[in-house]
Design a protein around this motif. Structure first.
Motif, PDB file in Angstrom:
ATOM      1  N   SER A  74      -9.010   7.182   0.575  1.00  0.00           N
ATOM      2  CA  SER A  74      -9.601   8.475   0.231  1.00  0.00           C
ATOM      3  C   SER A  74     -10.984   8.291  -0.398  1.00  0.00           C
TER       4      SER A  74
ATOM      5  N   GLU B  18     -13.868   8.623  -3.117  1.00  0.00           N
ATOM      6  CA  GLU B  18     -13.708   8.398  -4.554  1.00  0.00           C
ATOM      7  C   GLU B  18     -13.528   9.692  -5.341  1.00  0.00           C
TER       8      GLU B  18
ATOM      9  N   ILE C 179      -9.890  10.730  -5.761  1.00  0.00           N
ATOM     10  CA  ILE C 179      -8.930   9.832  -6.389  1.00  0.00           C
ATOM     11  C   ILE C 179      -8.814  10.178  -7.869  1.00  0.00           C
TER      12      ILE C 179
ATOM     13  N   ILE D 188     -11.756   3.848 -11.257  1.00  0.00           N
ATOM     14  CA  ILE D 188     -10.629   4.023 -10.346  1.00  0.00           C
ATOM     15  C   ILE D 188      -9.686   2.832 -10.477  1.00  0.00           C
TER      16      ILE D 188
ATOM     17  N   TYR E  61      -2.019   4.701  -5.146  1.00  0.00           N
ATOM     18  CA  TYR E  61      -2.897   5.470  -6.033  1.00  0.00           C
ATOM     19  C   TYR E  61      -2.650   6.951  -5.775  1.00  0.00           C
TER      20      TYR E  61
ATOM     21  N   VAL F 106      -4.086  11.039  -5.314  1.00  0.00           N
ATOM     22  CA  VAL F 106      -5.208  11.808  -4.772  1.00  0.00           C
ATOM     23  C   VAL F 106      -4.953  13.296  -5.038  1.00  0.00           C
TER      24      VAL F 106
END
Length: 485
Positions: A95, A97, A100, A108, A268, A270
């Motif tokens: 994705s 930045e 995120i 990140i 991570y 999103v």
């Protein structure tokens, strides 16, 4: 022209008959009679065999192997380890930045990271709950794809030595009890070893990250930003970001399994209209570089190899069977004849006391000329039915049969005639010129046909004994023909 058609018909009949598992001594009577133009006769000769210690084999296979067991035949330890690089899939997506939301101190981060090793074909189901310790270490540099790695390579030359890299121990059992029963009992379930990588990670530039996934995620985003939205290919990824990992068993005995699929996963979060979790998966596959390291007690293998009453086939990187073809004897009296067929079979000896920990029987054998053994695998050759042949184990007759190696026998005879006056080694019937080696292999075929597309050493745990040895020669049957006029 009629003679050519007639000879072709006899050749086909000879091959068909020689493919049977019956005695071929009467084949001449079935092909022709006194009134025919063609004289056909058969003969048998003795082939002496012996066991050859493999020492090491080219470290390439369709699956990696991992484990440590006690060999039930030698009572010595056999250990399989491997290293792998990781392949970035062509459709991989990370994705942008700004979407995120996994961040710490404005940077990140990855919420978590793990490795998953899918494992199959355990050595013994009795040992499926043995506690094993797996050590995972980071490579210091990417494995050179232009080099050939054999199964006895020194991994110390590849490992990262600086502190802060991946060097973790993980305890597991083959039966993955970290997954609940409802998951493991699913028909789609793939047994696996799940290894978390959530400890702090320090790269070679001495920068420390929350975990290894954070390092991977930040490096990929930085590359994407500096390369117009493109991600690195697998070669660049291995060279500049993730050289690869090495896996070995450091504690426990009884586990040995194939590892056909490997994944490195980064997770991570999103937020694009809604909050959801995302993942990046990198695969360890044979399309990138994988190397398998085998540790096998050579002294105990030597003891088996010295038994002259039989021969062995033993994997991984263990024992091959060598056969010396009596080329001069086969052709004696037939110097001006045509060889129509040559058949040789290797009888498997039954296991006296089969048990839970009995090693499996090698299923596929490559016959290759001894002087071409290493080159065959290094050059990724395929059987050409002249200097190399492929056969499978026939469980009905308990044999490995090479039904027609006439092109090999003829080739060696022609080579002998060509070189014997210049090279006296060709006059020695025991010369390596006349030796072939039987090698347990695995192979792949084209998806739309049975055409063999690749062959590799069998690196699974397998072993069998064959009738033969220096004290007990086996037979090769041949069919010769010539025109009477």
């Amino acid at each position: 022209m009629n003679r050519l058609f007639y000879m072709a018909g006899v050749v086909m009949a000879a091959i068909a008959i020689s493919s049977c598992d019956e005695d071929t001594l009467t084949v001449g009577n079935t092909l022709t009679n006194e009134s025919d133009e063609l004289s056909v006769n058969t003969k048998t000769d003795w082939v002496y065999t012996n066991t050859l210690i493999a020492d090491s084999v080219l470290s390439a296979a369709s699956s990696c192997y991992l484990g440590k067991i006690e060999d039930p035949e030698t009572h010595s330890e056999v250990k399989s380890e491997f290293s792998t690089q990781f392949n970035l899939l062509s459709n991989m997506y990370v994705s942008d930045e700004e979407y995120i939301v996994s961040k710490e101190n404005g940077e990140i981060v990855a919420d978590s990271c793990d490795i998953i090793l899918f494992i199959t074909n355990p050595f013994s189901s009795t040992d499926n709950l043995n506690a094993m310790t797996l050590r995972v270490r980071e490579l210091g540099t990417a494995v050179d794809p232009t080099l050939r790695y054999y199964s006895n390579y020194d991994v110390k030359d590849l490992l990262r030595t600086s502190k802060g890299g991946i060097d973790y121990n993980h305890v597991f059992t083959y039966d993955n009890k970290t997954d609940n029963d409802s998951v493991r009992n699913s028909t789609s379930y793939l047994n696996n070893i799940h290894i978390p990588l959530n400890q702090a990670y320090t790269d070679k530039d001495n920068k420390t990250y929350k975990n290894y996934g954070t390092y991977i995620l930040q490096k990929l985003l930085a590359y994407k930003k500096s390369h117009n939205g493109q991600f690195p290919n697998s070669y660049v990824f291995a060279r500049d970001i993730c050289p690869g990992l090495f896996f070995e068993i450091t504690n426990g005995v009884g586990f040995h399994a194939a590892v056909p699929h490997i994944g490195l996963r980064v997770y991570y979060r999103v937020n694009r209209d809604s909050l959801f979790s995302a993942a990046i998966t990198m695969a360890g596959t044979k399309e990138v570089m994988q190397t398998i390291k085998i540790s096998n007690d050579k002294s105990n293998l030597t003891t088996l190899a010295n038994d002259n009453s039989l021969t062995y086939l033993k994997t991984p990187a263990g024992l091959f069977t060598e056969a010396t073809l009596p080329i001069a004897s086969i052709w004696n009296g037939h110097e001006n004849d045509s060889l129509l067929a040559a058949k040789i079979s290797f009888q498997r000896m039954n296991i006296e006391n089969p048990g839970e920990r009995t090693l499996g029987t090698p299923q596929n054998l490559l016959m290759v000329m001894k002087d071409s053994l290493h080159a065959f695998f290094e050059h990724k050759s395929l059987p050409d039915s002249k200097t190399s042949y492929l056969t499978s184990f026939n469980s009905t007759y308990n044999i490995y049969s090479f039904t027609n190696i006439s092109k090999l026998v003829t080739h060696l005879w022609n080579m002998r005639k060509q070189h014997i006056d210049k090279d006296p080694t060709w006059a020695d019937p025991k010369s390596d010129h006349y030796k072939v080696v039987l090698v347990p292999v695995t192979y792949t075929t084209a998806s739309s046909s049975s055409t063999v597309t690749s062959i590799a050493h069998d690196l699974s745990l397998r072993s069998t004994k064959l009738v033969g040895g220096k004290d007990s020669p086996i037979e090769i049957s041949t069919v010769f023909a010539k025109f009477k006029h």
